[in-house]
Design a protein around this motif. Structure first.
Motif, PDB file in Angstrom:
ATOM      1  N   LYS A  28     -10.656  -7.242   3.385  1.00  0.00           N
ATOM      2  CA  LYS A  28     -11.425  -6.785   4.549  1.00  0.00           C
ATOM      3  C   LYS A  28     -12.917  -6.696   4.240  1.00  0.00           C
ATOM      4  CE  LYS A  28      -7.838  -4.416   7.014  1.00  0.00           C
ATOM      5  NZ  LYS A  28      -7.081  -3.188   7.017  1.00  0.00           N
TER       6      LYS A  28
ATOM      7  N   SER B 159      -6.121  -5.294   1.790  1.00  0.00           N
ATOM      8  CA  SER B 159      -7.133  -4.253   2.027  1.00  0.00           C
ATOM      9  C   SER B 159      -8.470  -4.666   1.437  1.00  0.00           C
ATOM     10  CB  SER B 159      -6.700  -2.931   1.413  1.00  0.00           C
ATOM     11  OG  SER B 159      -5.463  -2.539   1.937  1.00  0.00           O
ATOM     12  N   LEU B 160      -8.424  -5.280   0.248  1.00  0.00           N
ATOM     13  CA  LEU B 160      -9.672  -5.711  -0.391  1.00  0.00           C
ATOM     14  C   LEU B 160     -10.335  -6.843   0.385  1.00  0.00           C
ATOM     15  CD1 LEU B 160      -8.776  -5.711  -4.184  1.00  0.00           C
ATOM     16  CD2 LEU B 160     -10.453  -4.256  -3.048  1.00  0.00           C
TER      17      LEU B 160
ATOM     18  N   LEU C  64      -0.358  -5.706  -0.182  1.00  0.00           N
ATOM     19  CA  LEU C  64      -1.085  -4.596   0.463  1.00  0.00           C
ATOM     20  C   LEU C  64      -2.518  -4.421  -0.046  1.00  0.00           C
ATOM     21  CD1 LEU C  64      -0.929  -2.108   2.422  1.00  0.00           C
ATOM     22  CD2 LEU C  64      -0.324  -0.769   0.425  1.00  0.00           C
ATOM     23  N   ALA C  65      -2.646  -4.307  -1.372  1.00  0.00           N
ATOM     24  CA  ALA C  65      -3.978  -4.050  -1.930  1.00  0.00           C
ATOM     25  C   ALA C  65      -4.898  -5.254  -1.718  1.00  0.00           C
ATOM     26  CB  ALA C  65      -3.873  -3.723  -3.414  1.00  0.00           C
TER      27      ALA C  65
END
Lengths: 259, 217
Positions: free
Chosen positions: A116, A113-114, A109-110
């Motif tokens: 992006k 997100s990073l 998940l993290a």
């Protein structure tokens, strides 16, 4: 050059002074165990260092970056704060996995997100995502969960959940990994598997800070031990120095409870 | 009049009921979220007025609110704003009323997500917005589904209150048969419409709850 430097840190909640001036250094590859009775300020110390709590005064330097400095007027931007926070991975006592995601998604998940923020994200989205997933899988394998990629947290045992959360913290490649009583929420028979993972990380020379009540483990795995008592560092040194050579009276009294 | 003709006329009334039901949900579900953010705000400037508003809306009868919204603007400005559009007056009242109830459900759902979930998002470098949408929201949805379904089913039957401003919804349509045809049974017959519709909604919510059953918080 220490990777973590804490200088004269104080923190109080209302009238309760939890940290009364704490200073220590940590070098790369070191494993620091923080021991002490409940309420001595161990967890608050961790939470102040990775900015889940804001300390009242003192300085914190992580990886050469000034993370907290009460004497400076300059305020960090939200982005800087996030970047600082990413230098430290945290494994919680109560895991705090995201229940709606599989083990693999918890780990990715993290990272996703990073990703992006990468300039080539739009063009190579698929490739980036599959790279992230491969990376997450290999980390999950390292903590012994190769057959649990697609399990939800509620389908895993406490020990397995905690290993997922270790993998989740490791995925961001932090400079330091914090463990906040990683085995306290587990059945005694499950603590072994967590300690094994931490031991393995230590042999890979991961820099770690472990708040723990497992004295034998602290003595075996760490290169440095801090005994906290009533908001100050009561004793500090190698496990041998702290436990064997010259234990203070206060520490002896504390250790007696574990015999 | 035949049974079929009466059914057809009642169905016309039921369409008004359905329209109010659908439009109320469409507007009050998002409005409720905004109100819940207001009442959870750290700033008293936002939270106190919102909480007072919710107290007034939840503390007075919906029927009274319909009457107030319909008549009071006309009395104040000496001009009947809703003269030609009674339905709009009813809709505005329902949207406000249901948004207030939904806001409390949202608040309960958002506050039920453990602090550790936000902290986990924070230490993983997620922004507050990312944490809300990727971590918290799905858990909130799962928590609030049972109370929301309860509220939605109550709404189906609350629509009958708009007959106080003489809108011909299902109950009102049936009542007209008493005066015109001396028939009482169409009024009882309306129960079948409500029951059937609530039955469908119940099945729908059971289905969605099942879909979210794959994890436990």
């Amino acid at each position: 050059m220490p990777v973590l430097k804490v200088e004269n840190l104080t923190k109080s909640f209302g009238r309760t002074h939890v940290l009364k001036g704490v200073s220590f250094d940590l070098c790369e590859g070191e494993v620091l165990s923080v021991i002490g009775s409940s309420g001595s300020g161990k967890t608050t110390l961790l939470r102040c260092i990775n900015q889940l709590e804001t300390a009242n005064s003192g300085r914190i330097i992580v990886g050469g970056r000034m993370v907290f400095d009460s004497s400076s007027e300059k305020k960090l931007t939200k982005k800087e704060k996030r970047e600082n926070q990413l230098q430290i991975g945290l494994v919680f006592q109560s895991f705090n996995l995201f229940p709606q995601y599989t083990a693999l998604d918890n780990v990715t998940l993290a990272l996703k997100s990073l990703a992006k923020n990468r300039t080539d994200f739009r063009k190579n989205r698929k490739q980036i995502h599959s790279e992230i997933e491969d990376k997450a899988k290999s980390i999950l394998m390292r903590v012994g969960l190769s057959d649990k990629f697609y399990s939800y947290p509620c389908e895993l045992s406490g020990g397995q959940q905690q290993r997922v959360s270790i993998a989740r913290a490791m995925a961001l490649e932090p400079k330091i990994l914090f463990f906040d009583e990683p085995t306290s929420a587990l059945d005694p028979e499950l603590t072994g598997e967590i300690l094994k993972v931490i031991r393995q990380l230590a042999s890979d020379s991961m820099t770690m800070v472990i708040v723990t009540h497992e004295m034998a483990f602290a003595e075996a795995v760490s290169t440095k031990v801090i005994f906290m008592d009533d908001g100050v560092i009561e004793s500090c040194g190698t496990p041998n120095e702290v436990f064997r050579e010259n234990p203070s009276d206060r520490l002896k009294e504390f250790l007696r409870k574990y015999e | 009049m035949s049974f079929f003709e009466i059914t057809l006329i009642l169905f016309q009334g039921f369409l008004v009921t359905l329209r109010l039901f659908a439009l109320t949900l469409l507007f009050s579900l998002p409005l409720g979220l905004i109100i819940s953010f207001g009442s959870m705000s750290k700033f008293k400037l936002f939270s106190i007025p919102t909480k007072t508003f919710v107290w007034i809306i939840r503390g007075t009868p919906l029927m009274l609110q319909i009457i107030v919204v319909f008549y009071v603007p006309g009395m104040l400005f000496n001009y009947p704003i809703f003269k030609d559009d009674r339905f709009l007056a009813a809709l505005i009242t329902f949207v406000i009323n249901y948004a207030a109830y939904f806001s409390e459900i949202y608040r309960g759902g958002i506050e039920s997500v453990p602090k550790g979930q936000y902290e986990a998002g924070q230490v993983l470098g997620l922004t507050k917005t990312q944490t809300f949408f990727k971590v918290v929201l799905m858990q909130v949805v799962k928590h609030i589904l049972p109370p929301i379904s309860n509220e939605v089913i109550t709404l189906v039957k609350d629509t009958s209150l708009i007959r106080v401003i003489a809108i011909v919804e299902l109950i009102n349509a049936a009542e007209r048969f008493i005066a015109k045809e001396a028939l009482l049974w169409p009024l009882f017959y309306t129960g079948v419409f409500y029951l059937a519709f609530c039955g469908i909604l119940t099945l729908f919510f059971n289905f969605v709850e099942k879909k979210l059953d794959y994890y436990k918080t």
